[in-house]
Write a protein that holds these residues in place. Sequence first.
Motif, PDB file in Angstrom:
ATOM      1  N   PRO A  82      -2.920  -5.753   3.733  1.00 44.20           N
ATOM      2  CA  PRO A  82      -2.470  -4.444   3.240  1.00 44.20           C
ATOM      3  C   PRO A  82      -3.484  -3.822   2.284  1.00 44.20           C
ATOM      4  CG  PRO A  82      -0.732  -6.107   3.039  1.00 44.20           C
ATOM      5  CD  PRO A  82      -1.998  -6.836   3.367  1.00 44.20           C
ATOM      6  N   ASP A  83      -3.479  -2.506   2.196  1.00 43.31           N
ATOM      7  CA  ASP A  83      -4.289  -1.813   1.199  1.00 43.31           C
ATOM      8  C   ASP A  83      -3.742  -2.114  -0.198  1.00 43.31           C
ATOM      9  OD1 ASP A  83      -5.673  -0.773   3.304  1.00 43.31           O
ATOM     10  OD2 ASP A  83      -5.261   1.328   2.853  1.00 43.31           O
ATOM     11  N   PHE A 140       1.252  -2.038   1.999  1.00 45.39           N
ATOM     12  CA  PHE A 140       0.334  -2.010   0.861  1.00 45.39           C
ATOM     13  C   PHE A 140       0.819  -2.930  -0.257  1.00 45.39           C
ATOM     14  CE2 PHE A 140       3.317   1.479   0.222  1.00 45.39           C
ATOM     15  CZ  PHE A 140       3.689   1.358  -1.111  1.00 45.39           C
TER      16      PHE A 140
END
Length: 385
Positions: free
Chosen positions: A232-233, A199
């Motif tokens: 990624p988030d 993330f």
Amino acid sequence: MRIFIDALSAKAGGGITYMRYLPKALASIDKDSDYFILVSKRYQKGLIQDLPSNFHYYQVDIPSKPVIIRLLWEQFVLPLILLREHADLLYVVTQTACFLSPCPVIIALRNPNVYADFSQLIGFVNKMRRVIQRLITELSVRKAAKVIFVSESSMKQAARKIPVPASKRVVIYHGFDHSFVLQNPSLPSNLSWLGQKDFILCVSNISRHKNYPTLIKGYSLLLKQAMAEQTPDLVIVGGISDQRTYTIIMRLVHDSNLQERVHLIGAVKHSTLPSIYKAAKLFVLPSLQETFGHTLIEAMASEVPIVASDIPVIREICQQAAVYFDPNAPDDLRAKMEEVLSNSRLREKLIQKGLERAKAFSWEKCAKETLAVFKEVYNAAKGRS
């Protein structure tokens, strides 16, 4: 010396960090002075810690809101306390002086909103509030014996809007507790999923000058132009300081269909932050204004590569340990995030530069320089050279 530190303004972010570590650092180097730290028993119990016998917490029954209650207390009740306790010095960790103080006053100009351009503010009330805030700050500067800034850049920027005599200006960087990176707590159960995926991380309170809309727009572009399943988030950690800004962010997230990719997890315990940083793939700070940016040092020390706004104060703090983007250009942010995420050699370079740069900041150094200012003002008041 009998030194009073007015910490009542420390409610979130850098103010809390400052008052969590500065007293402890002062206690390690000053055994002779008596310190009295003003805190509210309603909203600042978390600041109280075990300190040597020459440090005393002076707890007062003041609510966090409305702010006018605190301001009135500081102007009309605090002077009586200072007089009764024979205070030699008052250090206010914000920009509003105690105008009736019977002893010399030092203030810290740490709020960028005070000297920022407010022409873009929405609503007459907000603009008038900022005008009044700046006027009070200008009067506070006149009252103060010294004005502490936390970066050279913020001092220069403030001086363009607020007349601060050169003889009163002092720059003292915030410190950093290097044991922060040695902490190895597990993620709390509600955040355990952070350890299971890559993330992008942003740690900062949600307010207008933090420029979150650009972050959301830039991230949305990243998903569209990169391979979405490999991107990624985005995780945002921080409390809500501005409800209007929070509403704008949530609308952007919804309109861009990012509900499954953007996670606003709110404020977390300070002890939880090290494990979050260690799990992050990239740290992004999109701010339009900062006076210091403590989370930048946390990211550098935690070996997280940084993409940050190209503004003077962030360049001053990070130097070569970040990739910079135009804070008004979401596509530039998208390009810089993609560059760092896809270039392992660049990532490693940023990590090494960050580790080296983080070594420049310590609370011991901050405390020594702060104590030197205390002594200078005290000696001047006593007519000593």
